[in-house]
Design an enzyme around this catalytic site. Structure first.
Site, PDB file in Angstrom:
ATOM      1  N   ARG A   1      12.869  26.254  28.814  1.00  0.00           N
ATOM      2  CA  ARG A   1      13.237  26.947  30.044  1.00  0.00           C
ATOM      3  C   ARG A   1      12.266  28.077  30.379  1.00  0.00           C
ATOM      4  O   ARG A   1      12.037  28.377  31.558  1.00  0.00           O
ATOM      5  CB  ARG A   1      14.679  27.457  29.966  1.00  0.00           C
ATOM      6  CG  ARG A   1      15.662  26.322  29.725  1.00  0.00           C
ATOM      7  CD  ARG A   1      17.041  26.591  30.249  1.00  0.00           C
ATOM      8  NE  ARG A   1      17.935  25.483  29.927  1.00  0.00           N
ATOM      9  CZ  ARG A   1      17.985  24.340  30.576  1.00  0.00           C
ATOM     10  NH1 ARG A   1      17.181  24.128  31.604  1.00  0.00           N
ATOM     11  NH2 ARG A   1      18.819  23.378  30.202  1.00  0.00           N
TER      12      ARG A   1
ATOM     13  N   ARG B   1      15.992  35.136  25.122  1.00  0.00           N
ATOM     14  CA  ARG B   1      15.442  34.862  26.444  1.00  0.00           C
ATOM     15  C   ARG B   1      15.268  36.107  27.297  1.00  0.00           C
ATOM     16  O   ARG B   1      14.352  36.166  28.117  1.00  0.00           O
ATOM     17  CB  ARG B   1      16.324  33.815  27.144  1.00  0.00           C
ATOM     18  CG  ARG B   1      16.127  32.424  26.548  1.00  0.00           C
ATOM     19  CD  ARG B   1      17.066  31.389  27.115  1.00  0.00           C
ATOM     20  NE  ARG B   1      16.601  30.041  26.781  1.00  0.00           N
ATOM     21  CZ  ARG B   1      17.316  28.942  26.966  1.00  0.00           C
ATOM     22  NH1 ARG B   1      18.528  29.009  27.496  1.00  0.00           N
ATOM     23  NH2 ARG B   1      16.808  27.757  26.643  1.00  0.00           N
TER      24      ARG B   1
ATOM     25  N   ARG C   1      19.591  29.888  14.929  1.00  0.00           N
ATOM     26  CA  ARG C   1      20.678  30.087  15.896  1.00  0.00           C
ATOM     27  C   ARG C   1      22.016  30.197  15.154  1.00  0.00           C
ATOM     28  O   ARG C   1      22.230  29.550  14.120  1.00  0.00           O
ATOM     29  CB  ARG C   1      20.705  28.945  16.914  1.00  0.00           C
ATOM     30  CG  ARG C   1      19.433  28.894  17.737  1.00  0.00           C
ATOM     31  CD  ARG C   1      19.396  27.727  18.690  1.00  0.00           C
ATOM     32  NE  ARG C   1      20.382  27.846  19.763  1.00  0.00           N
ATOM     33  CZ  ARG C   1      20.492  26.985  20.767  1.00  0.00           C
ATOM     34  NH1 ARG C   1      19.679  25.940  20.836  1.00  0.00           N
ATOM     35  NH2 ARG C   1      21.399  27.159  21.704  1.00  0.00           N
TER      36      ARG C   1
ATOM     37  N   SER D   1      30.066  31.207  29.724  1.00  0.00           N
ATOM     38  CA  SER D   1      29.686  29.881  30.252  1.00  0.00           C
ATOM     39  C   SER D   1      30.903  28.973  30.423  1.00  0.00           C
ATOM     40  O   SER D   1      30.884  27.794  30.042  1.00  0.00           O
ATOM     41  CB  SER D   1      28.650  29.213  29.338  1.00  0.00           C
ATOM     42  OG  SER D   1      27.507  30.013  29.208  1.00  0.00           O
TER      43      SER D   1
ATOM     44  N   LYS E   1      21.531  16.942  30.598  1.00  0.00           N
ATOM     45  CA  LYS E   1      21.598  16.945  29.137  1.00  0.00           C
ATOM     46  C   LYS E   1      23.026  17.197  28.668  1.00  0.00           C
ATOM     47  O   LYS E   1      23.511  16.537  27.736  1.00  0.00           O
ATOM     48  CB  LYS E   1      20.678  18.028  28.567  1.00  0.00           C
ATOM     49  CG  LYS E   1      20.712  18.099  27.040  1.00  0.00           C
ATOM     50  CD  LYS E   1      19.976  19.297  26.497  1.00  0.00           C
ATOM     51  CE  LYS E   1      20.816  20.548  26.569  1.00  0.00           C
ATOM     52  NZ  LYS E   1      20.239  21.684  25.821  1.00  0.00           N
TER      53      LYS E   1
ATOM     54  N   SER F   1      29.748  28.785  24.444  1.00  0.00           N
ATOM     55  CA  SER F   1      30.901  27.937  24.740  1.00  0.00           C
ATOM     56  C   SER F   1      30.842  26.620  23.975  1.00  0.00           C
ATOM     57  O   SER F   1      31.825  25.869  23.951  1.00  0.00           O
ATOM     58  CB  SER F   1      30.966  27.644  26.241  1.00  0.00           C
ATOM     59  OG  SER F   1      29.842  26.883  26.652  1.00  0.00           O
TER      60      SER F   1
ATOM     61  N   ASP G   1      21.791  29.555  31.879  1.00  0.00           N
ATOM     62  CA  ASP G   1      20.602  28.722  31.689  1.00  0.00           C
ATOM     63  C   ASP G   1      19.665  28.786  32.884  1.00  0.00           C
ATOM     64  O   ASP G   1      18.509  28.348  32.789  1.00  0.00           O
ATOM     65  CB  ASP G   1      21.000  27.260  31.429  1.00  0.00           C
ATOM     66  CG  ASP G   1      21.348  27.005  29.972  1.00  0.00           C
ATOM     67  OD1 ASP G   1      21.119  27.907  29.130  1.00  0.00           O
ATOM     68  OD2 ASP G   1      21.860  25.915  29.663  1.00  0.00           O
TER      69      ASP G   1
ATOM     70  N   LYS H   1      11.886  18.914  25.750  1.00  0.00           N
ATOM     71  CA  LYS H   1      13.253  19.079  25.231  1.00  0.00           C
ATOM     72  C   LYS H   1      14.277  18.589  26.245  1.00  0.00           C
ATOM     73  O   LYS H   1      15.298  18.005  25.871  1.00  0.00           O
ATOM     74  CB  LYS H   1      13.488  20.549  24.886  1.00  0.00           C
ATOM     75  CG  LYS H   1      14.846  20.857  24.279  1.00  0.00           C
ATOM     76  CD  LYS H   1      14.926  22.335  23.908  1.00  0.00           C
ATOM     77  CE  LYS H   1      16.314  22.730  23.428  1.00  0.00           C
ATOM     78  NZ  LYS H   1      16.636  22.189  22.097  1.00  0.00           N
TER      79      LYS H   1
END
EC number: 2.5.1.19
Length: 452
Positions: free
Chosen positions: A389, A348, A129, A201, A29, A175, A317, A415
């Site tokens: 995820r 998460r 977000r 990241s 992705k 990032s 991730d 997604k």
């Protein structure tokens, strides 16, 4: 999703199997969406072979077509031909980003370098977000930007081109803000020099810089970490998208849990993706790992080792993949450096901890860490929070659980990996994929202790 329980008298995981398995992992992705933007800004037509076809990449592709970029798809999406405009977009437009954070963070700088009024909006999940670091940066560069009162989407950019200049950017939340600015910078009127504070990241920024070079633009990085990008634009450059390393982590983890051997071709030492380093974490957990230039193989050994502490800030991730299988290890596992993962599709760290507690597994969390203790997971309903995820990671835990784990939203994997459930079933026949559109209604076990 459900997994048929093993014999209660037997071990929670199958004995190792010697049969190798070649996984069918879709394209990255991160590479697909970066390449789409760079091709859209380039002079000429770029052919993107093996792009990821998922909710996020289709949203990004549609957003580009909404600002006048032509994308022609081959039958079965074997490749996409992107005809760039040789610069930033003009004329404005309304851009729907759906759930795609990359669209909301990469496209506003691209638009700000052009002309017209652009309105960016997305789902309730995307609106939640943070976007302020990006909007503040664009404002300091001279763009006229309006947002919702809390600094979130919808975002309006009144574009008249950008001059570049010096910029200090907070990279501690994501990032993607930096990547979006860097990719747009060759379209500015003057050079952009960015000094980044607290970057997380970093491998994703390295990927951005490598793809910019592929499309004909160099960025200079000094010993002090400052990055300078000069005007010059991009040239079309065909690209084959490599398999997604974050997505591959679930199949590699499934190998470690079940004792199988899984190979992902096209994903090896030559990869642009930092998340391939997840296999080194699996090596610490006892799996056998082989990485060649163009393939990676993981073999489970029938047991998972714990008792280690690992910083996964650069590969966050994949931290959920490790956390979800950590109860099957023989000692606690602590994951650090993941505070920014609280600002992704869900918080998460908190969501993983709550779901593990529902399975009867003890966890401890801090602002940027999670410790998972060994345990025998009990039947539970997994709350996905529309986070792909979470769904994929807990599906892998189900392979080693003595009961049945059920996802409340199995379709959210679309997604990034619409075929996930079928592929996991092909690897592990004991895995029962959910019926399309199914929503689970089974109850969950009583939570285990969790210490915040």
């Amino acid at each position: 999703m459900s997994v048929r329980p093993p014999d209660p008298a037997g071990p929670p995981r199958p004995a190792p199997s010697s049969a190798p398995f070649t996984a069918r992992v879709p394209g990255s992705k991160s590479i697909t969406n970066r390449a789409l933007l760079l091709a859209a800004a380039a002079v000429g037509t770029t052919r993107l072979r093996a792009p990821l076809v998922s909710d996020d990449t289709l949203a990004f592709r549609t957003a580009l077509t909404g600002v006048g970029v032509r994308v022609d798809a081959a039958p079965h999406d074997a490749y996409w031909d992107v005809t760039g405009g040789g610069g930033a977009p003009a004329g404005g437009g309304r851009i729907w980003c759906a759930d795609a954070g990359t669209a909301a963070r990469f496209l506003p700088p691209f638009a700000a370098a052009g002309s017209g009024t652009f309105v960016f909006d997305g789902s309730a999940q995307l609106r939640a977000r943070p976007s302020r670091p990006l909007t503040d940066a664009l404002t300091r560069l001279g763009a006229t930007v309006r947002t919702a009162p809390d600094g979130s989407l919808p975002l309006v950019v009144d574009a008249a081109g950008l001059d570049g200049g010096g910029l200090t950017l907070d990279g501690s939340l994501s990032s993607q803000y930096l990547s979006g600015l860097l990719m747009a910078a060759p379209l500015f009127r003057t050079p952009l020099v960015v000094d980044v504070a607290g970057l997380v990241s970093r491998p994703y920024v390295d990927m951005t810089l490598a793809l910019m070079r592929h499309f004909g633009t160099e960025a200079a990085e000094g010993p002090d970490g400052r990055i300078e990008v000069r005007p010059g634009g991009y040239e079309a450059a065909d690209l084959t998208v490599e398999p997604d390393a974050s997505t591959a982590s679930y199949l590699f983890a499934a190998a470690a849990v079940t004792g199988r051997t899984v190979t992902v071709p096209g994903l090896g030492a030559g990869s642009l993706q930092g998340d391939l380093r997840f296999v080194e974490v699996l090596r610490r957990a006892g799996a056998r790992v082989e990485v060649t230039w163009d393939a990676t193989t993981v073999t489970g050994t029938g047991r998972l080792r714990g008792g280690f502490d690992v910083d996964m800030g650069d590969i966050s991730d994949t931290f959920m993949t490790l956390a979800a299988i950590a109860p099957l290890a023989d000692a606690p596992v602590t994951i650090r450096g993941i505070g920014h993962a609280r600002l992704k599709e869900s918080d998460r760290i908190a969501v993983v901890a709550r779901n593990l507690a529902a399975c009867g597994v003890v966890t401890e969390t801090g602002p940027d860490r999670l410790t998972v203790h060994p345990g025998r997971p009990e039947p539970a309903l997994i709350a996905c929070h529309r986070d792909h995820r979470i769904a994929m990671a807990f599906s892998v835990l189900g392979l080693g659980a003595p009961g049945v784990l059920t996802l409340d939203d199995p379709d959210c994997v679309g997604k990034t990996f619409p075929g996930f459930h079928a592929e996991l079933n092909r690897l592990c026949p004991e895995y029962e994929p959910p019926a399309p559109g199914a929503l689970a209604t089974s109850g969950a076990a009583a939570p285990a202790p969790h210490r915040q």
